[in-house]
Design an enzyme around this catalytic site. Structure first.
Site, PDB file in Angstrom:
ATOM      1  CG  ASN A   1      -7.545  11.919  25.167  1.00 43.41           C
ATOM      2  OD1 ASN A   1      -6.485  12.248  24.636  1.00 43.41           O
ATOM      3  ND2 ASN A   1      -7.619  10.973  26.098  1.00 43.41           N
ATOM      4  CD1 TRP A   2      -8.307  13.950  18.699  1.00 40.22           C
ATOM      5  CD2 TRP A   2      -6.594  14.739  17.484  1.00 40.22           C
ATOM      6  NE1 TRP A   2      -8.834  14.747  17.713  1.00 40.22           N
ATOM      7  CE2 TRP A   2      -7.801  15.240  16.952  1.00 40.22           C
ATOM      8  CE3 TRP A   2      -5.389  15.106  16.883  1.00 40.22           C
ATOM      9  CZ2 TRP A   2      -7.830  16.096  15.834  1.00 40.22           C
ATOM     10  CZ3 TRP A   2      -5.418  15.955  15.784  1.00 40.22           C
ATOM     11  CH2 TRP A   2      -6.637  16.435  15.260  1.00 40.22           C
ATOM     12  CE  LYS A   3      -8.168   7.507  24.403  1.00 46.19           C
ATOM     13  NZ  LYS A   3      -8.560   6.316  25.109  1.00 46.19           N
TER      14      LYS A   3
ATOM     15  CG  HIS B   1      -6.908   9.512  30.241  1.00 45.93           C
ATOM     16  ND1 HIS B   1      -6.746   8.169  30.030  1.00 45.93           N
ATOM     17  CD2 HIS B   1      -7.943   9.886  29.457  1.00 45.93           C
ATOM     18  CE1 HIS B   1      -7.631   7.755  29.140  1.00 45.93           C
ATOM     19  NE2 HIS B   1      -8.375   8.779  28.773  1.00 45.93           N
TER      20      HIS B   1
ATOM     21  CD  GLU C   1      -5.945   5.496  27.492  1.00 45.09           C
ATOM     22  OE1 GLU C   1      -5.390   6.435  26.905  1.00 45.09           O
ATOM     23  OE2 GLU C   1      -7.007   4.977  27.097  1.00 45.09           O
TER      24      GLU C   1
ATOM     25  CD  GLU D   1     -12.314   9.821  30.308  1.00 43.23           C
ATOM     26  OE1 GLU D   1     -12.802   9.958  29.190  1.00 43.23           O
ATOM     27  OE2 GLU D   1     -11.095   9.704  30.510  1.00 43.23           O
TER      28      GLU D   1
ATOM     29  N   GLY E   1     -12.718   2.968  25.400  1.00 44.30           N
ATOM     30  CA  GLY E   1     -12.260   2.242  24.220  1.00 44.30           C
ATOM     31  C   GLY E   1     -12.826   0.837  24.092  1.00 44.30           C
TER      32      GLY E   1
ATOM     33  CB  SER F   1     -17.634   3.577  24.736  1.00 50.96           C
ATOM     34  OG  SER F   1     -16.504   2.727  24.844  1.00 50.96           O
TER      35      SER F   1
ATOM     36  N   GLY G   1     -12.836   9.980  23.210  1.00 55.72           N
ATOM     37  CA  GLY G   1     -11.560   9.485  22.724  1.00 55.72           C
ATOM     38  C   GLY G   1     -11.626   9.179  21.236  1.00 55.72           C
ATOM     39  N   GLY G   2     -11.831   7.915  20.917  1.00 59.67           N
ATOM     40  CA  GLY G   2     -11.785   7.448  19.529  1.00 59.67           C
ATOM     41  C   GLY G   2     -12.629   8.267  18.566  1.00 59.67           C
TER      42      GLY G   2
HETATM   43  C1  PEP Z   1     -10.855   8.596  26.664  1.00 56.09           C
HETATM   44  O1  PEP Z   1      -9.787   8.080  26.425  1.00 56.09           O
HETATM   45  O2  PEP Z   1     -10.880   9.610  27.389  1.00 56.09           O
HETATM   46  C2  PEP Z   1     -12.059   8.012  26.113  1.00 56.09           C
HETATM   47  C3  PEP Z   1     -13.192   8.357  26.631  1.00 56.09           C
HETATM   48  O3  PEP Z   1     -11.902   7.127  25.076  1.00 56.09           O
HETATM   49  P1  PEP Z   1     -13.077   6.469  24.182  1.00 56.09           P
HETATM   50  O4  PEP Z   1     -14.071   7.563  23.868  1.00 56.09           O
HETATM   51  O5  PEP Z   1     -12.381   5.968  22.971  1.00 56.09           O
HETATM   52  O6  PEP Z   1     -13.705   5.402  25.009  1.00 56.09           O
END
Ligand code: PEP
Length: 250
Positions: free
Chosen positions: A9-11, A93, A95, A163, A169, A209, A230-231
């Site tokens: 997920n590039w957000k 999600h 967010e 999640e 994050g 993470s 994510g990141g």
């Molecule tokens: C996400 O936003 O779905 C996520 C898991 O982010 P991160 O891996 O950066 O924690």
């Protein structure tokens, strides 16, 4: 047998230059042994989908509107996503739930819209830190699962991503036992609702993470069929390292 899935997920990150990461991935890992999904921002869906042709990579969006069309300035519908060549969409999600006040009822409408457009819905859920500390995690997750998922879920049209909000994050991850407890719980709850055969076909991803350093440990946990990253999905080298850990998971 469920095929394992490594999803990114590039957000709200990435411009056309970022598509080079997809080219790097396809060049350096021509024959991935697990399913791959990348969800870039909507602006890149068509180009990313074109790059993925001939390579076992699904492109997905990060949200859709619940309606197929209409007076909803700035929104994007599921048929529009399908029109770009993408074939999946993240829904619910945390967010979106937090920043856009999305409820599980709304998410269920979006899931239905995604299915009608032929998209696979990746339904995200997870508890906040306060809810976990109050020993409410399973209760919250049960409610999110029951309400966000309309009738009709199958292994082909649905993926569930657990999640925990406090792990996204932050660099913090739950213990292996905490992840196992939630994933086993999700599998049982899906089985009670959908029956064993259908429930067994639905992939359960862990997200929050996930990095190359902790991926192998997470992928060894029961009922973890992959990750939503994510990141670490922004760089092909990191995403590929997580993918390799999933390929090597027993
Ligand atoms: C996400 O936003 O779905 C996520 C898991 O982010 P991160 O891996 O950066 O924690």
């Amino acid at each position: 047998m469920r095929r394992r899935l490594c999803a990114g997920n590039w957000k709200m990150n990435g411009t056309a230059a970022s598509l080079a990461e997809i080219e790097t991935l396809t060049r350096t890992h021509p024959t991935p042994q697990v399913d791959l999904l990348l969800c870039p921002p909507a602006t890149l869906l068509a180009q990313a989908s074109a790059l993925a042709v001939g390579y076992p990579l699904t492109i997905g969006a990060q949200d859709c509107h619940q309606a197929a069309s209409g007076a909803h300035t700035g929104d994007i519908s599921a048929p529009m996503i399908a029109d770009t060549g993408a074939s999946a969409v993240l829904l619910g999600h945390s967010e979106r739930r937090e920043n856009h006040h999305e409820t599980s009822d709304l998410i269920a409408e979006k899931v239905t819209s995604a299915w009608v457009a032929g998209l696979t819905a990746v339904v995200c859920l997870g508890e906040t830190l306060a809810q976990r500390e109050a020993a409410q995690a399973l209760e919250v997750i049960a409610d999110q699962l029951d309400t966000s998922l309309p009738d009709g879920a199958t292994g082909a049209n649905t993926v569930i991503a657990y999640e925990p909000v406090w792990a996204i994050g932050t660099g913090h991850t739950p213990t292996d036992a905490q992840i196992a407890e939630v994933h086993d719980f999700l599998r049982r709850r899906l089985t009670d609702r959908l029956g064993g055969d259908t429930a067994d076909a639905i992939r359960l991803l862990y997200g929050g993470s996930v990095k190359p350093a902790n991926a192998a440990e997470i992928f060894a946990i029961s009922n973890v069929d992959g990750a939503l990253v994510g990141g670490a999905s922004l760089k092909a080298t990191e995403f590929a390292a997580i993918m390799e850990a999933l390929e090597n998971a027993s």
